[in-house]
Design an enzyme around this catalytic site. Structure first.
Site, short mmCIF file in Angstrom:
data_model
loop_
_atom_site.label_atom_id
_atom_site.label_comp_id
_atom_site.label_asym_id
_atom_site.label_seq_id
_atom_site.Cartn_x
_atom_site.Cartn_y
_atom_site.Cartn_z
N ASP A 155 -4.89 -6.08 5.17
CA ASP A 155 -6.03 -6.81 5.74
C ASP A 155 -6.18 -8.18 5.08
O ASP A 155 -6.84 -9.06 5.61
CB ASP A 155 -7.32 -6.01 5.53
N LYS A 188 7.77 -17.96 -10.61
CA LYS A 188 7.13 -16.82 -11.27
C LYS A 188 5.86 -17.28 -12.00
O LYS A 188 5.91 -18.29 -12.74
CB LYS A 188 8.10 -16.19 -12.27
N PHE A 245 -4.41 3.90 14.74
CA PHE A 245 -4.68 4.93 13.73
C PHE A 245 -5.89 4.49 12.92
O PHE A 245 -6.18 3.30 12.84
CB PHE A 245 -3.47 5.12 12.80
N ASN A 301 0.85 -1.20 0.00
CA ASN A 301 0.00 0.00 0.00
C ASN A 301 0.88 1.24 0.00
O ASN A 301 2.10 1.15 0.00
CB ASN A 301 -0.95 -0.03 1.20
N LYS A 360 -13.72 1.76 15.47
CA LYS A 360 -12.43 1.07 15.66
C LYS A 360 -11.96 1.18 17.11
O LYS A 360 -11.41 0.23 17.67
CB LYS A 360 -11.37 1.66 14.72
N1 CTP Z 1 -4.35 -2.80 11.98
C1 CTP Z 1 -3.77 -3.93 12.52
N2 CTP Z 1 -3.82 -5.10 11.86
C2 CTP Z 1 -4.46 -5.19 10.67
C3 CTP Z 1 -5.06 -4.04 10.09
C4 CTP Z 1 -4.98 -2.86 10.79
O1 CTP Z 1 -3.20 -3.85 13.60
N3 CTP Z 1 -4.48 -6.36 10.03
C5 CTP Z 1 -4.30 -1.52 12.75
C6 CTP Z 1 -3.57 -0.39 12.04
O2 CTP Z 1 -2.21 -0.38 12.36
C7 CTP Z 1 -4.29 0.84 12.60
C8 CTP Z 1 -5.69 0.34 12.86
O3 CTP Z 1 -5.61 -1.08 12.92
O4 CTP Z 1 -3.76 1.24 13.84
C9 CTP Z 1 -6.71 0.72 11.82
O5 CTP Z 1 -6.27 0.39 10.53
P1 CTP Z 1 -7.11 0.77 9.24
O6 CTP Z 1 -6.40 0.25 8.05
O7 CTP Z 1 -7.52 2.21 9.28
O8 CTP Z 1 -8.46 -0.01 9.43
P2 CTP Z 1 -8.85 -1.51 9.49
O9 CTP Z 1 -8.98 -1.90 10.93
O10 CTP Z 1 -7.92 -2.33 8.67
O11 CTP Z 1 -10.32 -1.48 8.89
P3 CTP Z 1 -10.80 -1.03 7.40
O12 CTP Z 1 -9.67 -1.40 6.48
O13 CTP Z 1 -12.02 -1.83 7.20
O14 CTP Z 1 -11.06 0.44 7.49
#
Ligand code: CTP
Length: 392
Positions: free
Chosen positions: A273, A283, A317, A204, A331
């Site tokens: 996620d 490959k 965050f 990302n 969250k």
């Molecule tokens: N986070 C985490 N582990 C994951 C995904 C996210 O610990 N697998 C943590 C991130 O480091 C951040 C928080 O969760 O502190 C929120 O991350 P964000 O990407 O905004 O949201 P998600 O919880 O992943 O939810 P969504 O993608 O549905 O908004």
């Protein structure tokens, strides 16, 4: 901050121009004091142009304002740094000799003092110089050790001036009250990488800047910081414990193993996620259309929240593109955090790859909307939530 930069006679003096220029741009007032010998390596005019202040060289210069000039500079200094510092000036400073503007002002200053030695390897390793350096440390002067490398004299060894980046970090670390001494802080930062095959991966846009700035802010306030970092293009944060990881699984393993050792955990990383169900050994050659099967990764923050240690502060965050506050509040509750730092990726000056951010701090009690500010300043704001962050 009022920074006094002393310069002694050594070839590394030209590098001090970069330091002074950086510090000035970062908003500080700089007074430069040069030894007579330093002026043979670089012109005072360079520093006068960079700082908009007159450079001091001669203690008895009659063109200065009426107050005793070296005493007035000494009084207003927040930090005094000598870059580069020659063996001769280290020897003087170690023994309280004050025979020119630089050494007189240094002796008259009560602020934190830093010396950055740079010289020939044999001069540095000479027991006399080493004893003098030890003496300086005993007197409370911080030494930024020189690096190893090719020296101007052609020798290879110790004695190369420490990097300007390192010297700057030491200056900043000196400035802040150590309100978080004894606190152990884990910060996660950067992007994870989920491999598809030996060539391709999913990641990302996270630059890691927010997490790295937060780690710096907590370090400056005296905390012992561990930075668990995914992919970034940033230099490692000086004087923190760095754990480099690649995938979401690596980050999960690294963090869940050590999480109970920390008083404060800040999850600023952009953790994937979803990951690829099965990474291809070889490959993937192109043929027709293909689809990748993705499976969920562990929500690390949620896992920490489930078994949060008593008194542990957990900060997450939330990066959103719509319904910022609603999503962030959800969250906060779902992941059992004490605070969520929410930012909208679509706002100019916020989000990925910039040095500023616009965030809201969300707790169970309230929502605090902050102005646009540097990521470092947001780091200090986060530290305030943890009873720190008070500037001197
Ligand atoms: N986070 C985490 N582990 C994951 C995904 C996210 O610990 N697998 C943590 C991130 O480091 C951040 C928080 O969760 O502190 C929120 O991350 P964000 O990407 O905004 O949201 P998600 O919880 O992943 O939810 P969504 O993608 O549905 O908004």
């Amino acid at each position: 901050m009022n920074i006094v930069v002393g310069i002694t006679g050594g070839i590394a003096a030209f590098k001090t121009a970069q330091l002074v220029s950086d510090l000035k741009k970062e908003g500080h007032n700089i007074d430069v004091i040069m030894s007579e010998n330093a002026t043979k390596f670089i012109s005072p005019l360079t520093f006068e142009t960079l700082t908009n202040n007159r450079v001091s060289i001669d203690t008895f210069d009659r063109n200065f304002s009426y107050d005793v000039h070296h005493i007035s500079i000494a009084k207003k200094a927040d930090v005094f740094v000598i870059v580069p510092c020659s063996a001769n000036v280290i020897a003087k400073v170690a023994h309280g000799l004050a025979d020119d503007m630089l050494t007189t002002t240094f002796l008259a200053s009560n602020c934190p003092k830093i010396i950055c030695p740079a010289m020939n390897t044999n001069m540095l390793n000479n027991k006399i110089t080493q004893d003098n350096i030890k003496k300086c440390i005993e007197y409370g002067i911080k030494i930024v050790e020189s690096d190893s490398g090719i020296l101007a004299c052609g020798d290879i060894g110790d004695g190369k001036l420490a990097s300007i980046e390192k010297i700057k970090e030491e200056i900043y670390m000196t400035f802040y009250k150590k309100t978080l001494t004894g606190k152990k802080v884990l910060v996660s930062a950067g992007a994870t990488i989920e491999e598809i095959d030996p060539i391709r991966y999913i990641t990302n846009h996270s630059s890691g800047k927010m997490g790295y700035a937060t780690a710096k802010a907590f370090r400056n306030l005296g905390a012992e910081v561990t930075l668990v970092t995914g992919k970034t293009n940033l230099n490692p944060v000086y004087k923190t414990n760095i754990i480099q990881v690649t995938s979401a699984k690596d980050m999960e393993n690294a963090i869940l193993q050590i999480k109970d050792d920390f008083d404060i955990i800040i999850m600023a990383s952009a953790v994937a996620d979803y990951t690829v169900k099965e990474k291809a050994k070889n490959k993937i050659k192109k043929s027709g259309d293909i689809s990748l099967e993705l499976v969920r990764t562990t929500d690390i923050l949620k896992e920490i929240g489930k078994n949060k240690k008593e008194n542990q502060i957990l900060i997450g965050f939330a990066m959103e593109s719509e319904n910022l506050l609603e999503n962030a509040k959800e969250k906060l509750i779902n992941k059992n955090c004490d605070y969520i730092i929410a930012n909208n990726v679509n706002q100019v000056g916020a989000g990925f790859n910039v040095d500023t951010n616009i965030v809201s701090i969300i707790s169970r009690e309230k929502v605090e909307q902050l102005e646009i500010m540097s990521k470092l300043d947001i780091g200090y704001k986060i530290a305030e939530l943890c009873n720190g962050g008070v500037k001197q």
